[in-house]
Design a protein around this motif. Sequence first.
Motif, PDB file in Angstrom:
ATOM      1  N   LEU A  62       0.825  -1.211   0.000  1.00  0.00           N
ATOM      2  CA  LEU A  62       0.000   0.000   0.000  1.00  0.00           C
ATOM      3  C   LEU A  62       0.860   1.262   0.000  1.00  0.00           C
ATOM      4  CD1 LEU A  62      -2.763  -1.083   2.547  1.00  0.00           C
ATOM      5  CD2 LEU A  62      -3.007  -0.779   0.065  1.00  0.00           C
ATOM      6  N   VAL A  63       1.962   1.237   0.735  1.00  0.00           N
ATOM      7  CA  VAL A  63       2.851   2.406   0.772  1.00  0.00           C
ATOM      8  C   VAL A  63       3.393   2.684  -0.632  1.00  0.00           C
ATOM      9  CG1 VAL A  63       5.086   3.230   1.618  1.00  0.00           C
ATOM     10  CG2 VAL A  63       3.462   2.189   3.204  1.00  0.00           C
ATOM     11  N   GLN A  64       3.773   1.632  -1.348  1.00  0.00           N
ATOM     12  CA  GLN A  64       4.264   1.818  -2.718  1.00  0.00           C
ATOM     13  C   GLN A  64       3.155   2.319  -3.633  1.00  0.00           C
ATOM     14  OE1 GLN A  64       7.493   1.585  -3.545  1.00  0.00           O
ATOM     15  NE2 GLN A  64       7.845   1.148  -1.386  1.00  0.00           N
ATOM     16  N   ALA A  65       1.933   1.817  -3.435  1.00  0.00           N
ATOM     17  CA  ALA A  65       0.806   2.276  -4.256  1.00  0.00           C
ATOM     18  C   ALA A  65       0.500   3.742  -3.974  1.00  0.00           C
ATOM     19  CB  ALA A  65      -0.422   1.411  -3.971  1.00  0.00           C
ATOM     20  N   LEU A  66       0.586   4.148  -2.706  1.00  0.00           N
ATOM     21  CA  LEU A  66       0.336   5.546  -2.341  1.00  0.00           C
ATOM     22  C   LEU A  66       1.366   6.465  -2.979  1.00  0.00           C
ATOM     23  CD1 LEU A  66      -1.396   7.468  -0.598  1.00  0.00           C
ATOM     24  CD2 LEU A  66       0.266   7.132   1.231  1.00  0.00           C
ATOM     25  N   ASN A  67       2.610   5.964  -3.091  1.00  0.00           N
ATOM     26  CA  ASN A  67       3.676   6.759  -3.719  1.00  0.00           C
ATOM     27  C   ASN A  67       3.655   6.657  -5.238  1.00  0.00           C
ATOM     28  OD1 ASN A  67       4.650   7.623  -1.244  1.00  0.00           O
ATOM     29  ND2 ASN A  67       5.963   5.828  -1.019  1.00  0.00           N
ATOM     30  N   LYS A  68       2.590   6.037  -5.754  1.00  0.00           N
ATOM     31  CA  LYS A  68       2.379   5.897  -7.206  1.00  0.00           C
ATOM     32  C   LYS A  68       3.553   5.198  -7.899  1.00  0.00           C
ATOM     33  CE  LYS A  68      -0.707   9.870  -7.406  1.00  0.00           C
ATOM     34  NZ  LYS A  68      -1.837   9.114  -7.054  1.00  0.00           N
ATOM     35  N   PRO A  76       5.390   1.912  -9.763  1.00  0.00           N
ATOM     36  CA  PRO A  76       4.910   0.922 -10.744  1.00  0.00           C
ATOM     37  C   PRO A  76       4.510  -0.399 -10.060  1.00  0.00           C
ATOM     38  CG  PRO A  76       7.079   1.791 -11.356  1.00  0.00           C
ATOM     39  CD  PRO A  76       6.768   2.312 -10.004  1.00  0.00           C
ATOM     40  N   ASP A  77       3.732  -1.171 -10.789  1.00  0.00           N
ATOM     41  CA  ASP A  77       3.231  -2.450 -10.247  1.00  0.00           C
ATOM     42  C   ASP A  77       4.371  -3.368  -9.811  1.00  0.00           C
ATOM     43  OD1 ASP A  77       0.824  -1.405 -10.979  1.00  0.00           O
ATOM     44  OD2 ASP A  77       0.613  -2.648 -12.790  1.00  0.00           O
ATOM     45  N   GLU A  78       5.456  -3.349 -10.583  1.00  0.00           N
ATOM     46  CA  GLU A  78       6.580  -4.223 -10.255  1.00  0.00           C
ATOM     47  C   GLU A  78       7.182  -3.868  -8.895  1.00  0.00           C
ATOM     48  OE1 GLU A  78       6.442  -2.471 -13.148  1.00  0.00           O
ATOM     49  OE2 GLU A  78       5.713  -4.117 -14.399  1.00  0.00           O
ATOM     50  N   GLU A  79       7.264  -2.585  -8.604  1.00  0.00           N
ATOM     51  CA  GLU A  79       7.832  -2.169  -7.308  1.00  0.00           C
ATOM     52  C   GLU A  79       6.908  -2.507  -6.150  1.00  0.00           C
ATOM     53  OE1 GLU A  79       9.599   1.691  -7.012  1.00  0.00           O
ATOM     54  OE2 GLU A  79      10.303   1.628  -9.083  1.00  0.00           O
ATOM     55  N   ILE A  80       5.617  -2.441  -6.407  1.00  0.00           N
ATOM     56  CA  ILE A  80       4.660  -2.854  -5.368  1.00  0.00           C
ATOM     57  C   ILE A  80       4.858  -4.340  -5.056  1.00  0.00           C
ATOM     58  CG2 ILE A  80       2.216  -3.178  -4.830  1.00  0.00           C
ATOM     59  CD1 ILE A  80       1.630  -0.736  -6.591  1.00  0.00           C
ATOM     60  N   LEU A 136      -2.444  -6.694  -4.937  1.00  0.00           N
ATOM     61  CA  LEU A 136      -1.787  -6.118  -6.105  1.00  0.00           C
ATOM     62  C   LEU A 136      -2.769  -6.003  -7.262  1.00  0.00           C
ATOM     63  CD1 LEU A 136       0.751  -5.116  -7.534  1.00  0.00           C
ATOM     64  CD2 LEU A 136       1.238  -7.485  -8.150  1.00  0.00           C
ATOM     65  N   ASN A 137      -3.533  -7.039  -7.513  1.00  0.00           N
ATOM     66  CA  ASN A 137      -4.519  -6.994  -8.595  1.00  0.00           C
ATOM     67  C   ASN A 137      -5.563  -5.903  -8.350  1.00  0.00           C
ATOM     68  OD1 ASN A 137      -3.283  -9.099  -9.935  1.00  0.00           O
ATOM     69  ND2 ASN A 137      -4.519 -10.656  -8.906  1.00  0.00           N
ATOM     70  N   LEU A 138      -5.971  -5.750  -7.105  1.00  0.00           N
ATOM     71  CA  LEU A 138      -6.973  -4.744  -6.765  1.00  0.00           C
ATOM     72  C   LEU A 138      -6.424  -3.329  -6.947  1.00  0.00           C
ATOM     73  CD1 LEU A 138      -9.903  -4.750  -5.640  1.00  0.00           C
ATOM     74  CD2 LEU A 138      -8.896  -4.337  -3.403  1.00  0.00           C
ATOM     75  N   VAL A 139      -5.180  -3.123  -6.522  1.00  0.00           N
ATOM     76  CA  VAL A 139      -4.567  -1.799  -6.676  1.00  0.00           C
ATOM     77  C   VAL A 139      -4.419  -1.455  -8.149  1.00  0.00           C
ATOM     78  CG1 VAL A 139      -2.410  -0.527  -6.360  1.00  0.00           C
ATOM     79  CG2 VAL A 139      -3.412  -1.764  -4.450  1.00  0.00           C
ATOM     80  N   VAL A 140      -3.986  -2.416  -8.954  1.00  0.00           N
ATOM     81  CA  VAL A 140      -3.818  -2.177 -10.388  1.00  0.00           C
ATOM     82  C   VAL A 140      -5.151  -1.802 -11.027  1.00  0.00           C
ATOM     83  CG1 VAL A 140      -3.272  -3.303 -12.581  1.00  0.00           C
ATOM     84  CG2 VAL A 140      -1.785  -3.632 -10.607  1.00  0.00           C
ATOM     85  N   ALA A 141      -6.211  -2.486 -10.618  1.00  0.00           N
ATOM     86  CA  ALA A 141      -7.525  -2.220 -11.206  1.00  0.00           C
ATOM     87  C   ALA A 141      -8.129  -0.902 -10.734  1.00  0.00           C
ATOM     88  CB  ALA A 141      -8.471  -3.380 -10.877  1.00  0.00           C
ATOM     89  N   ASN A 142      -7.660  -0.379  -9.594  1.00  0.00           N
ATOM     90  CA  ASN A 142      -8.273   0.833  -9.025  1.00  0.00           C
ATOM     91  C   ASN A 142      -7.270   1.980  -8.871  1.00  0.00           C
ATOM     92  OD1 ASN A 142     -11.142  -0.025  -8.134  1.00  0.00           O
ATOM     93  ND2 ASN A 142      -9.802  -1.701  -7.490  1.00  0.00           N
ATOM     94  N   ARG A 143      -6.230   2.014  -9.666  1.00  0.00           N
ATOM     95  CA  ARG A 143      -5.219   3.064  -9.546  1.00  0.00           C
ATOM     96  C   ARG A 143      -5.802   4.465  -9.732  1.00  0.00           C
ATOM     97  NH1 ARG A 143       0.096   2.841  -9.110  1.00  0.00           N
ATOM     98  NH2 ARG A 143       1.151   0.873  -9.347  1.00  0.00           N
ATOM     99  N   ASP A 144      -6.754   4.589 -10.617  1.00  0.00           N
ATOM    100  CA  ASP A 144      -7.309   5.910 -10.895  1.00  0.00           C
ATOM    101  C   ASP A 144      -8.125   6.475  -9.733  1.00  0.00           C
ATOM    102  OD1 ASP A 144      -9.002   3.769 -11.393  1.00  0.00           O
ATOM    103  OD2 ASP A 144     -10.331   4.989 -12.636  1.00  0.00           O
TER     104      ASP A 144
END
Length: 198
Positions: A67-73, A75-79, A186-194
Amino acid sequence: MYIIAIFAILTVILVIERMMKLNSLLVNKRDFTDSIFRMVVNGDIRQAISHCDSRPSPLTNTVKAGLVQALNKRPDEEIQVAMDASVLREMPKIEGMTSFLAVFGNVAVLAGLLGTIMGMIGSFRAVSEADNATKAQLLSQGISHALNCTAFGLLVAIVAIVSYGVFQHQIQKTENEVVETSMSLLNLVVANRDKIKD
């Protein structure tokens, strides 16, 4: 007998420590994932991270790393890499010294067999040096000592090995839950990035 007693005490201490530790590290996966996934779908990653902080465990720490990586926007690979690294950090906490239970079980059996052999040697030595009136008594004492060692060693080994099996099952189940949940997140974050709020 004293050596087996030491391993019996160590086994009991380790079983109690493992039970307390595993109970403190486990969270209700269903409730946790429902809450986190709802927050992610709503885009409230900060609230999801706070929710993870409220109950530190291998599962929540791994999800938080992603989640911290997703918050910092990132890439998926880094998450994925962040969650994989977290899994590697968290697994030793779950496993602890569980493998020593298998060692204690094996040593207890061997110590029991050693006690049996020593008891038999002692009884035959005593019988060879004793008079006819006490031979039967000395022989029965030696055999009794030998069989008590065997029984005590087997008892400790059974407790240690069964506990090891139960803990291994619980550890594997927890590891599977952590990996499965991190992949789902990870799949959920990718689908809801916007939808992620700043």
